[in-house]
Design an enzyme around this catalytic site. Sequence first.
Site, PDB file in Angstrom:
ATOM      1  N   ASP A 175       0.856  -1.290   0.147  1.00 24.32           N
ATOM      2  CA  ASP A 175      -0.046   0.085  -0.065  1.00 24.32           C
ATOM      3  C   ASP A 175       0.596   1.181   0.039  1.00 24.32           C
ATOM      4  OD1 ASP A 175      -2.218  -1.875   0.092  1.00 24.32           O
ATOM      5  OD2 ASP A 175      -2.413  -1.507   2.452  1.00 24.32           O
ATOM      6  N   LYS A 210       2.082   2.223  -4.977  1.00 21.74           N
ATOM      7  CA  LYS A 210       2.500   1.535  -6.498  1.00 21.74           C
ATOM      8  C   LYS A 210       1.604   1.753  -7.541  1.00 21.74           C
ATOM      9  CE  LYS A 210       2.455  -2.567  -4.206  1.00 21.74           C
ATOM     10  NZ  LYS A 210       2.107  -1.768  -2.874  1.00 21.74           N
ATOM     11  N   GLY A 258      -4.553  -4.280  -3.796  1.00 19.19           N
ATOM     12  CA  GLY A 258      -5.614  -3.282  -4.015  1.00 19.19           C
ATOM     13  C   GLY A 258      -4.770  -2.075  -4.396  1.00 19.19           C
ATOM     14  N   HIS A 259      -4.682  -1.794  -5.553  1.00 13.64           N
ATOM     15  CA  HIS A 259      -3.906  -0.575  -6.206  1.00 13.64           C
ATOM     16  C   HIS A 259      -4.987   0.601  -6.502  1.00 13.64           C
ATOM     17  CE1 HIS A 259      -0.310  -3.337  -7.006  1.00 13.64           C
ATOM     18  NE2 HIS A 259      -0.896  -3.443  -5.739  1.00 13.64           N
ATOM     19  N   GLN A 319       2.081  -5.982  -3.451  1.00 10.46           N
ATOM     20  CA  GLN A 319       2.543  -6.141  -1.760  1.00 10.46           C
ATOM     21  C   GLN A 319       3.845  -5.257  -1.679  1.00 10.46           C
ATOM     22  OE1 GLN A 319       1.480  -9.570  -3.068  1.00 10.46           O
ATOM     23  NE2 GLN A 319      -0.352  -8.675  -2.737  1.00 10.46           N
TER      24      GLN A 319
END
Length: 423
Positions: free
Chosen positions: A12, A15, A39-40, A223
């Site tokens: 988080d 990225k 989750g981006h 990650q």
Amino acid sequence: MNTIIIGLQWGDEGKGKIVDYLTEASDVVIRGQGGNNAGHTVIAKGTKYVLHLLPSGILWDSKTNVIGNGVVLDPIGLVLEIERIESQGIAITPDKLLISDRAHVVLPFHKELDAAREAALGDDKIGTTRRGIGPAYADKVNRCGLRIADFLDREFTEQQITRRVAEANEVLARYDLTIFDAKQVIEEVYVAFERLRPHISNTIPVLHEAWKSGKKLLFEGAQGTLLDIDYGTYPFVTSSNTTAGGSCTGSGLPPMAIQSVIGVCKAYTTRVGSGPFPTCDEGLSEYLHGLGREFGATTGRPRGCGWLDTVLLRFACMVNGVTGLAVTNVDGLDEYETLQICSGYDIDGTIHTLPPADRKAWDRAVPVYETLPGWKSDTTACTEFGQLPAQAKAYLARLAELCGAPIAFVGVGPDRIQTLVVA
Ligand code: GDP
Ligand code: IMO
Ligand code: MG
């Protein structure tokens, strides 16, 4: 120049935003590891997109996006994600999204096995995203997983799923968790597979051709380094190599195809899930949560927040070969009077500048802090690095010095345009 974007903390870091920003000048965006535990978040032209399995380059027209062989792919989850992103006005055509036929598949029972394992661990639970990532990678390594290519042979796949469902049900029954019906699993997964079929191919020669013809490749890490199965805070990690090497093994491209590694970190530290976090700070957590920041993009859980930890960053720069840093969320510290930077851990009276391997040593690690003045001003409207307040520049300079890598980008807000390039 071909570039890896990698997380340097516990995920988080921002990225997705950096990948999206760099996609404009790239041709192909590749995910090589992880699954929909990622989750981006990308905010572009006022719209917020949250991507889990889709590479963040998907938001741009005329770019190729590849889900590589190292990813564990939940076909049902991916179909839902495609529908959600398409409903936001983004077309996802077969030439825009390619899925490796070697990627391993996350099946519905993997998610339930993930929950079973967490239940068995009780207070020692990892705090997984419950997306079945650990069990799917375990099957891969245990040589009993199913790959996308296997689905082309329906009879074989049905046999395999039937056997695996029976094995999974035995475990699940012990924890009063959902028992699966193999026929139903097969039906559901095949509906998703048929929807994805036009996107599936042998992506390795496609990537090699792109590389050889001089196309610009961008690898999107998922990650972060401290969640890496080898380098992270084991066992509180994810089940893949989240570090730079994962981009090669997860795509079929060799190390010499890559020239730069951009390490992404926040101007402070966050972590979601269990495990050590020496610089965690309740005051900073409350402050950032109060601003509506730092809630997980995948599970909505509040992230623990703490001071910048350069012990982690120094190590992450080392194992990833970081050539430039992207420091995001600098604006998160805008209002703080004084800031702390952790430069070492005091473990039993000895100062450590790299993280320990011994899991028990983490509990005894006391951060050694340097205190720096805050800048007490709004950075969100800055459009150039030179416009940042002097104290912010000094904070970033000290960060770079302690990590041993230069700063390449600075984030001063969640929007695509709130990215400053450091010349
Ligand atoms: P990822 O998993 O590394 O892509 O990061 P996430 O999207 O899970 O979390 C990063 C969060 O920070 C998201 O809410 C982003 O919109 C946000 N973000 C990224 N860069 C910045 C920044 O420079 N400033 C602010 N305020 N938010 C940012
Ligand atoms: P992105 O790509 C933050 C964490 C989980 C848990 C541990 C293991 O958005 O940075 P898993 O479901 O992978 O078995 O969970 O890893 N985790 C993440 N934390 N960002 C992520 O991805 C994460 N993916 C997994 O919270 O602690
Ligand atoms: Mg995330």
